[in-house]
Design an enzyme around this catalytic site. Structure first.
Site, mmCIF file in Angstrom:
data_model
loop_
_atom_site.group_PDB
_atom_site.id
_atom_site.type_symbol
_atom_site.label_atom_id
_atom_site.label_comp_id
_atom_site.label_asym_id
_atom_site.label_seq_id
_atom_site.Cartn_x
_atom_site.Cartn_y
_atom_site.Cartn_z
ATOM 1 N N GLY A 175 0.816 -1.204 0.000
ATOM 2 C CA GLY A 175 0.000 0.000 0.000
ATOM 3 C C GLY A 175 0.854 1.260 0.000
ATOM 4 N N SER A 176 0.379 2.283 0.677
ATOM 5 C CA SER A 176 1.039 3.597 0.638
ATOM 6 C C SER A 176 2.408 3.612 1.311
ATOM 7 C CB SER A 176 0.140 4.654 1.283
ATOM 8 O OG SER A 176 -1.010 4.868 0.475
ATOM 9 N N THR A 177 2.749 2.580 2.094
ATOM 10 C CA THR A 177 4.099 2.520 2.669
ATOM 11 C C THR A 177 5.152 2.371 1.573
ATOM 12 O OG1 THR A 177 3.962 0.122 2.964
ATOM 13 C CG2 THR A 177 3.263 1.489 4.818
ATOM 14 N N TYR A 178 4.706 2.038 0.367
ATOM 15 C CA TYR A 178 5.615 1.851 -0.770
ATOM 16 C C TYR A 178 6.010 3.189 -1.411
ATOM 17 C CZ TYR A 178 7.338 -1.283 -4.531
ATOM 18 O OH TYR A 178 8.105 -2.013 -5.396
#
Length: 471
Positions: A327-330
């Site tokens: 998700g957005s941690t990427y």
């Protein structure tokens, strides 16, 4: 004249028979003499060794297993001594069930004890000693010892038992030991360490207990005992003590581990906390978890079924084996890739209108953010920024940048069972799918990669490791 000739004939026949008997006796004594020479001279050394073997018995001394500690010295796995009641089926002289019924009249034998014994019997040979009761009280020991004569093939033995004082806390890291089964025996016999496991009943099955088995186990000692004709020990002839296993100190901070596990409550999830300064893992959480003490004596079928069939999968090490889209941690990693590959500068600005269209397909993004540069794309988590970036970079460029960061790669952590995950590329897709239309990479599949979706599938350990590197 006739009578004289008959007497002479009888004498001749008598002398012939006497000579035959004498020859037979001589041959017999010759054979005895040859056999005596063969046994006393030719086979002297071999028979002397056999006689010594029959007179003596070599008894293995199982070493104390090393302890497992956290970084501050808190004990996570240790040992304690207790008495067990053990049966050697081949020495019973009566059916096993009948013997267990008789034992049950002296000390309590529960249905669980019987089930565990039957399971152990299925995995063992008939001449092996198997526990029917664990952790006898002093009263039970005395009661059975008084009637020991009634139970040939049944013995009281002092055993070391493994204990995990903190129970469920850190179970997926520490792992557990279990009784050596047939598969374990075959593996041990094929190894160079087979002699060191004589007399050992338990071996590390998961976690640190398994990966550091050769360190924790120690070195088996031996006692040479003189035995009577009935097989009873008379006196000790020689002794070589065992060497205890080494204790292991982990980088885990068990207080931090416990705090995080408590914060999860009944929720499912995983968390890995790494010190960016040196890469040490401070917490390695997978929830829900289990109590490793359940496995030490041999887990019963009901408890095993409950754990194994639970919808929450408490036996799954989610931090090590679970794979998830990041998700957005990427996005921070995509931002770094943009800078390193020259696709963006810190000041490059795009217009986030809340959606982005590619080849007639619209990729939505919660709400419009307006003008977005790299810094704001991370702070506000702009999907549109990373949709465009992924399209500009392409799947193979993303793959080549993320691979050295450890995404989709085995980290090599010293806990067995790590999953690789998926870092997609055109080569990966061709190797994964069979049909030509499935093997082709489509441009639209690249777009979702930018926000950590699509084919991206990584472990929490990989994400934590990459984040520590980035930090």
């Amino acid at each position: 004249m006739t009578e004289i000739r008959n007497v002479e004939a009888e004498l001749v026949r008598f002398r012939v028979r006497l000579a035959v008997v004498a020859l037979a006796v001589l041959v017999a004594f010759g054979l005895l003499a040859w056999r005596l020479y063969h046994l006393q001279v030719v086979r002297h050394d071999d028979l002397a060794r056999q006689a010594e073997t029959n007179r003596t018995a070599v008894v293995p001394i199982v070493p104390h297993r090393g302890e497992i500690l956290d970084r501050n010295g808190v004990v996570l796995a240790t040992n304690y001594k207790a008495y067990t009641l053990e049966i050697t089926p081949s020495r019973l002289g009566r059916p096993v069930d009948e013997a267990i019924d008789a034992i049950g009249q002296v000390v309590e034998v529960t249905a669980r004890d019987r089930k565990r014994f039957k399971r152990l019997q299925e995995d063992s040979r008939n001449f092996e000693s198997l526990p029917i009761r664990m952790r006898l009280s002093d009263e039970e020991v005395a009661r059975f010892a008084a009637q020991r004569y009634r139970f040939p093939g049944v013995e009281i033995k002092a055993r070391l038992f493994r204990q995990y004082p903190l129970g469920e806390t850190g179970a997926h890291v520490v792992g557990y030991i279990g009784r050596i089964n047939q598969k374990d025996k075959e593996r041990i016999e094929d190894s160079d360490d087979a002699a060191n496991y004589r007399g050992t009943d338990y071996i590390g099955k998961l976690g640190v207990e398994a990966s550091y088995e050769n360190v924790l186990h120690g070195t088996t000692g031996v006692e040479q005992m003189e035995t009577s004709a009935g097989g009873r020990a008379v006196r000790r002839l020689a002794s070589h003590p065992s060497t205890p296993g080494d204790s292991i100190r982990l980088s885990i901070d068990i207080h931090l581990q416990k705090l995080i596990e408590e914060m999860y409550g009944e929720r499912r999830g995983a968390l890995v906390a790494i010190d960016p300064a040196n890469g040490e893992i401070l917490a390695f959480v997978s929830k829900p978890t289990y109590d490793p003490n359940l496995f030490v004596d041999g887990i019963d079928h009901e408890t095993w079924d409950e754990l194994n069939n639970s919808i929450d999968k408490p036996l799954l090490n989610r931090a090590l084996r679970g794979t998830y889209p990041p998700g957005s941690t990427y996005k921070p990693f995509m931002g770094l890739a943009a800078l390193e590959t020259g696709k963006r500068t810190p000041g490059t600005t795009i217009l986030d209108g809340g959606s982005w269209t590619f080849a007639g397909h619209t990729f939505r993004s919660g709400h419009a953010l307006g003008a977005v540069d790299l810094y704001r794309s991370i702070v506000k988590s702009s999907n549109v920024y990373y949709y465009q970036l992924a399209n500009d970079m392409g799947v193979n460029a993303i793959h080549d940048f993320m691979k050295p960061l450890g995404f989709g790669q085995v980290t090599g952590i010293d806990i067995p069972g790590e999953t690789r995950g998926i870092l997609p590329s055109t080569d990966w897709k061709r190797a994964t799918y069979k049909r030509p239309e499935q093997q082709k990479w489509y441009g639209g599949e690249t777009i979702s990669l930018g926000i950590g979706q699509g084919y991206n599938n990584f472990t929490m350990l990989q994400l934590a490791s990459a984040t520590a590197t980035l930090a």
